[in-house]
Design an enzyme around this catalytic site. Structure first.
Site, PDB file in Angstrom:
ATOM      1  N   ASP A   8      15.159  87.839  28.178  1.00 11.12           N
ATOM      2  CA  ASP A   8      14.376  86.631  28.277  1.00 11.12           C
ATOM      3  C   ASP A   8      13.829  86.294  26.880  1.00 11.12           C
ATOM      4  OD1 ASP A   8      14.805  86.168  30.757  1.00 11.12           O
ATOM      5  OD2 ASP A   8      13.302  87.277  31.645  1.00 11.12           O
ATOM      6  N   MET A  61       0.315  89.320  28.403  1.00 13.18           N
ATOM      7  CA  MET A  61       1.527  90.282  27.785  1.00 13.18           C
ATOM      8  C   MET A  61       2.491  89.352  26.895  1.00 13.18           C
ATOM      9  SD  MET A  61       2.507  92.996  30.543  1.00 13.18           S
ATOM     10  CE  MET A  61       0.711  93.837  31.283  1.00 13.18           C
TER      11      MET A  61
END
Length: 435
Positions: free
Chosen positions: A121, A341
């Site tokens: 991703d 994150m």
């Protein structure tokens, strides 16, 4: 490139069984390289990332036998490491971020490995340092060749060590555990990730003859053994898919029952969705979400705005923050979503804003969602799926919206969700896949 055409506004109804856990599957399948004996794995999801990893193992010489719809046997007896030098390996390994998971087992069993920069991703910088530093402390030597983007790793003499991880990386922890199982001596791994998927890996390795203690905590002790044997293992249901279905039921005002959800392994997931005002009834391992006309976000005791943030386990998983964000768009109340994150994971909110959602993107990590409380339905638009989780969030938004939506690049969704269009259509959705 494939697309979904979604006619929104349909209420869903029925039962759905979550697929096997994607994140666990990538670790468990890679662990079959640790032994030349047969390892049988059940509940493997039929998704692009997992199928790519299985094909990668086949190319290395692993004998793969399909035993049933979701069951496979892996026998890694005749591994050909010369495959690591081929162009085909570079193409297949670099297209899959999960390919990094084969490094630990290859180093443990064969003393060397080679891996290109893996893909995955596009959700911001995702470091591999935790993997590499941990393996270096076991004795592995890394050389990066920028001309071909390959990491060359030598580990002819892995030795147990004390390792304090700089971050509790799930995949980093798993890679180090797999390498340490066959290292000489004892490894103490502190600040280890302790997600259910890591626990599952440790339990499976112990059945194979490993000696791992402290499972479920962030302090693991791994006594190296000379070899591992075969075993049989069943993957947990995918907690991210379960959370996605909870959010989908709320957004579409649907009555859904999620069967065999392994509720005791979901951590804070049910509680966080409950704070969003979503009703749930838990019967043994099943979760029933009744149809709700409205749901209201809780505020904190002092009246301040609810904040939902990701954290290492047993905190709330970052993979579900995109779902929380889209669910909040039709709630009553306001929530601050804090994605700590990954700095690019919230950038899909511009599509939701185009659909009529009220969202303030504060910075790359934080978004404030002001719920519409169903006073205005989202409207269908054309959009592109940027990553797995954002793609499903956009799909949920489209299912609840008025009119037709088109989502392009749904191969991203296919990477993590098994036959999602077929399964949802069986519940009453109107999704058409086109190429």
């Amino acid at each position: 490139m494939a697309s979904f055409i979604i006619n929104g506004g349909n209420r869903l109804q029925g039962e759905i069984v979550p697929q096997g856990a994607k994140n666990e599957a990538l670790q468990i399948i890679s662990a079959t390289l640790l032994t030349e004996e047969k390892v049988t794995i059940h509940n493997i999801p039929n998704i692009r990332d997992v199928n790519k990893l299985i094909d990668l193992l086949k190319s290395l010489g692993v004998e793969v036998e399909k035993l049933g719809e979701e069951s496979y046997a892996f026998t890694a007896k005749n591994i050909d490491l010369s495959i690591l030098e081929t162009k085909e390996f570079k193409v297949s390994a670099s297209s899959l971020r999960g390919s990094i998971m084969i490094v630990g087992p290859l180093l443990a069993r064969f003393g060397k490995a080679k891996i290109p920069k893996p893909g995955g991703d596009k959700i911001g910088r995702r470091r591999l340092d935790t993997h590499f530093i941990g393996l270096q402390k076991l004795g592995a030597k890394f050389v990066y060749h920028p001309e071909d983007s390959f990491y060359h790793i030598d580990a002819t003499n892995l030795k147990g060590s004390y390792i304090l991880l700089d971050e509790a990386s799930v995949t980093g922890t798993a890679n180090i555990i797999m390498a340490a199982c066959l290292a000489d001596g004892t490894t103490v791994l502190y600040n280890a990730a302790c997600e259910p998927y890591v626990q599952q890996l440790c339990h499976m390795l112990n059945r194979m003859g490993a000696k791992i203690s402290g499972i479920g905590s962030n302090l693991l002790t791994i006594e190296g053994v000379s070899s591992l044997k075969g075993t049989e293992h069943r993957l947990l249901p995918d907690m991210i898919e379960i959370g996605s279905f909870i959010g989908m039921a709320a957004m579409t005002q649907s009555e859904l029952t999620i069967k065999n959800a392994a509720v005791d392994q979901l951590g804070l997931i049910p509680e966080v969705f409950s704070r969003m005002g979503i009703q749930m009834e838990i019967h043994h391992d099943d979760i029933k979400i009744p149809a709700q006309d409205n749901y209201e976000i809780e505020s904190f005791i002092d009246g301040s705005i609810m904040t939902v943030a990701d954290a290492i386990w047993p905190g709330f998983t970052p993979d579900l923050l995109s779902i929380i964000l889209v669910v909040a768009t039709q709630a009553k109340g306001t929530v601050l979503v804090h994605q700590k994150m990954f700095e690019s994971r919230l950038f899909f909110v511009d599509k939701l804003i185009d659909m009529g959602a009220q969202i303030i993107l504060c910075d790359p990590h934080r978004a404030t969602v002001i719920g519409l409380n169903r006073k205005h339905a989202l409207r269908g638009i054309r959009m592109t799926s940027p990553d797995i989780r954002a793609g499903v969030s956009l799909l949920i938004a489209a299912l609840s919206a008025e009119g037709e939506s088109i989502i392009d690049n749904v191969e991203q969704i296919d990477r993590g969700y098994q036959n999602i269009d077929i399964r949802l259509n069986q519940l009453g959705a109107d999704i058409t896949r086109i190429n």
